[in-house]
Write an enzyme that holds these catalytic residues in place. Structure first.
Site, mmCIF file in Angstrom:
data_model
loop_
_atom_site.group_PDB
_atom_site.id
_atom_site.type_symbol
_atom_site.label_atom_id
_atom_site.label_comp_id
_atom_site.label_asym_id
_atom_site.label_seq_id
_atom_site.Cartn_x
_atom_site.Cartn_y
_atom_site.Cartn_z
ATOM 1 N N ARG A 250 -6.198 9.353 -1.444
ATOM 2 C CA ARG A 250 -5.747 9.645 -2.812
ATOM 3 C C ARG A 250 -6.942 9.723 -3.744
ATOM 4 N NH1 ARG A 250 -3.090 5.513 -4.945
ATOM 5 N NH2 ARG A 250 -3.500 4.142 -3.197
ATOM 6 N N HIS B 172 0.879 -1.169 0.000
ATOM 7 C CA HIS B 172 0.000 0.000 0.000
ATOM 8 C C HIS B 172 0.911 1.212 0.000
ATOM 9 C CE1 HIS B 172 -3.050 2.872 1.094
ATOM 10 N NE2 HIS B 172 -3.982 1.938 1.109
#
Ligand SMILES: Cc1cc2nc3c(=O)[nH]c(=O)nc-3n(C[C@H](O)[C@H](O)[C@H](O)COP(=O)(O)OP(=O)(O)OC[C@H]3O[C@@H](n4cnc5c(N)ncnc54)[C@H](O)[C@@H]3O)c2cc1C
Length: 576
Positions: A259, A237
């Protein structure tokens, strides 16, 4: 050494989304069965399902479709997923989310018109990640736990499985466990066993999964001689919290939705660097963003602790604090202002796409053994889409719960364990008590660095060879290292030792699979073989332990629904 015996009809190893769903479905299918859930931690408090932040992928809202979710999963998985498993995942997720809301009692966030709110997750062509704020897993696991508690399920909490024990005919007899509280060995005989211990790549310097996860399930499957696929596929991640070396908060994940919502990534020189790597910028898939951050780190353009920054403040601090309350609180606890300032992040090992080979019904090669959740493989191929993890564990956990009672009806009876296998495994688990105390922490640190440096985000032959040699030497040292305290009651050093052994065994398989795949797909990137290879002739790796050695082979991916270059979407513009 004595071993207690317990008999049950269905033994479920693990109490995450997969294990708890399996228990509920099994009792629904046949309420007369005796179902036991055994877990290394406390029911409802352990594993990663509880830690799910972002949410659950499901094609449920107008404009989306199962085909679209499927195509995102296949393309995200770089054409390596087992298409039947991926199709089962995306199509069954729809009924599973309704079940979560209407039968289990979860409340997910809604749009003003009452439909489920879907948030944006990277790598997906539709905002389909349903959620409860940014702490979705707590909602799911708490409600599941309440449902399980309300039913006659036997709970073996703080029970660690150490080996899957076959009968003489090769079918599964049950599992050897350690009652962590008393230190007592316990053999649980079962007609059917579900392996749902949740993978968890915690052998990397930076990692996200819960501390109870150490790849035990895959190590046990390997020991039983089962084939494991896609073992090179470790998902990093991109945005693990980087809070310095002295806190275990370092590595914990700051969710993808940051994001997705428009967060920016900056390097140490305050340059928004994603434009240099991918036109999708911060919304590129996890592998791409992780490699970009890693490249910035390797080039020395880092933040004070050696990572990158995530910046959310341009979206409005009040909005960020409202929409990402859990993340903002977590960062504040560590002294960072996510809503209004900059937070340091680093790629962190998050999810394991590799695992036990199974079919759509969760059956494995071993009669009587089923697998679901992160221990199973094939659904995600080279990359798991954010939001497909908890969908995977609840979908296939439920299927395992449906299937095991039928399997038992057709294959009734408990099978006596092979006594030699049982003795061998108990002796193996007791091994550290016959050695002088060693420095387990130093060995663990060595493994974390080895995997991060040599078998991590970017790999090459020389690094993998170095990694394999280091894993061998760490394991050799581990086998000479004992635990100081001979008392077995809550002896956490003993369990650290066992954790480390599982991690070493699976680290070796990851490295061998990484060596075997001489191309770059999704989470697996070889700087010496940077091309993806021909998609139409894609293969996946298979690892199997034979006579103490790991044998690696490849098998062709079957394109049963869609071939590379094709799409299931009718509207080619919408397919973009
Ligand atoms: C921080 C974080 C955030 C995440 N966010 C998301 C997200 O937003 N969306 C998404 O889809 N996925 C997310 N994931 C991934 C997701 O959590 C997992 O894919 C999924 O929950 C795995 O479910 P599981 O049931 O297979 O395993 P888990 O929920 O991890 O449960 C494993 C169980 O096995 C037990 N166990 C382990 N070893 C043994 C043993 N030897 N003996 C007995 N029991 C054992 C554990 O104690 C635990 O009870 C996230 C993961 C993390 C770590």
């Amino acid at each position: 050494m004595t071993v207690d015996n317990i008999k049950t009809d269905i033994l479920i190893l693990g109490s995450g989304g997969a294990g708890l769903f399996a228990a509920l479905h099994a009792l629904k299918a046949n309420p007369d069965l005796n179902v036991t859930v055994a877990s290394k931690g406390l029911l409802g408090k352990c594993g990663c399902t509880r830690m799910v932040q972002g949410g659950y992928n499901v094609a449920i809202n107008p404009g989306d479709s199962i085909e679209r979710h499927f195509m995102d999963t296949i393309e995200g998985g770089k054409w390596l997923p087992h298409q039947e498993l991926a199709w089962t995942l995306v199509s069954t997720a729809v009924e599973r989310v309704r079940e979560l809301e209407n039968e289990i009692g979860c409340f997910f966030d809604r749009n003003p018109d009452g439909t489920l709110h879907g948030k944006a997750f990277a790598g997906q062509s539709f905002d389909r990640t349903v959620h409860k704020g940014d702490l979705t897993g707590i909602e799911i696991i708490n409600r599941l736990m309440e449902q399980v508690w309300a039913r006659p399920v036997r709970r073996l909490e703080e029970h660690r499985a150490v080996a899957l024990i076959p009968a003489k005919d090769g079918a599964l007899a049950g599992a050897l466990m350690i009652d962590i509280r008393s230190g007592q060995f316990r053999f649980v005989t079962a007609q059917a066993v579900l392996l749902a211990t949740g993978g968890g790549p915690t052998m990397y310097r930076y990692h996200t999964p819960s501390g109870d996860k150490s790849m035990d399930g895959l190590a046990m499957a390997l020991g039983l001689g089962l084939p494991l696929r896609d073992m090179e596929m470790v998902q990093f991640h991109p945005t693990g919290l980087l809070a310095g070396p002295d806190t275990r908060m370092t590595g914990t994940v700051l969710e993808e939705g940051l994001r997705g919502a428009g967060g920016h990534l900056l390097n140490g020189a305050m340059h928004r660097f994603m434009a240099d790597y991918d036109p999708k910028l911060e919304r590129a898939t996890r592998d791409v963003v992780s490699r970009a951050i890693y490249a910035e780190m390797k080039a020395g353009r880092t933040t004070p602790n050696g990572g990158a920054y995530i910046k959310m403040s341009h979206l409005g601090p009040a909005k960020v604090a409202k929409e990402f309350k859990g993340m903002v609180d977590r960062c504040r606890d560590c002294g960072f202002d996510l809503a209004g300032g900059l937070v340091e992040v680093v790629p962190t090992a998050h999810y394991f796409m590799g695992g036990v080979i199974c079919d759509r019904d969760t059956e494995t090669e071993c009669q009587g053994l089923f697998v679901a959740g992160e221990d199973a493989s094939g659904m995600h191929g080279a990359n798991r889409l954010g939001g497909n993890g908890v969908a995977n564990s609840t979908v296939f956990g439920g299927i395992a719960g449906d299937v095991m009672p039928h399997w038992i009806a057709n294959n009734p009876g408990h099978r006596p364990p092979d006594p030699e296998a049982l003795d061998f495994e108990a002796a193996r688990a007791e091994h550290p008590f016959s050695r002088q105390p060693g420095d387990l922490n130093a060995l663990r640190e060595k493994l974390l660095d080895t995997m991060w440096d040599d078998v991590g985000v970017v790999r090459d032959r020389a690094g993998i060879e170095r990694g394999l040699a280091a894993i061998d030497s760490i394991e050799t040292e581990l086998l000479t290292a004992g635990v100081a305290d001979r008392d077995r009651r809550f002896n956490l050093t003993w369990h650290d030792w066992l954790n480390l052994r599982s991690l070493c065994e699976i680290s070796r398989v990851i490295a061998l699979a990484a060596m075997r795949r001489e191309n770059s797909r999704g989470a697996h990137y070889r700087s010496d073989f940077p091309e993806p290879g021909d998609l139409a002739t894609s293969t996946f790796t298979v690892a199997r332990q034979k006579a103490g050695r790991i044998e690696m082979t490849d098998a062709p991916v079957l394109f049963t629904h869609v071939k590379p270059g094709e799409t299931l979407l009718r509207d080619p513009i919408a397919a973009e």
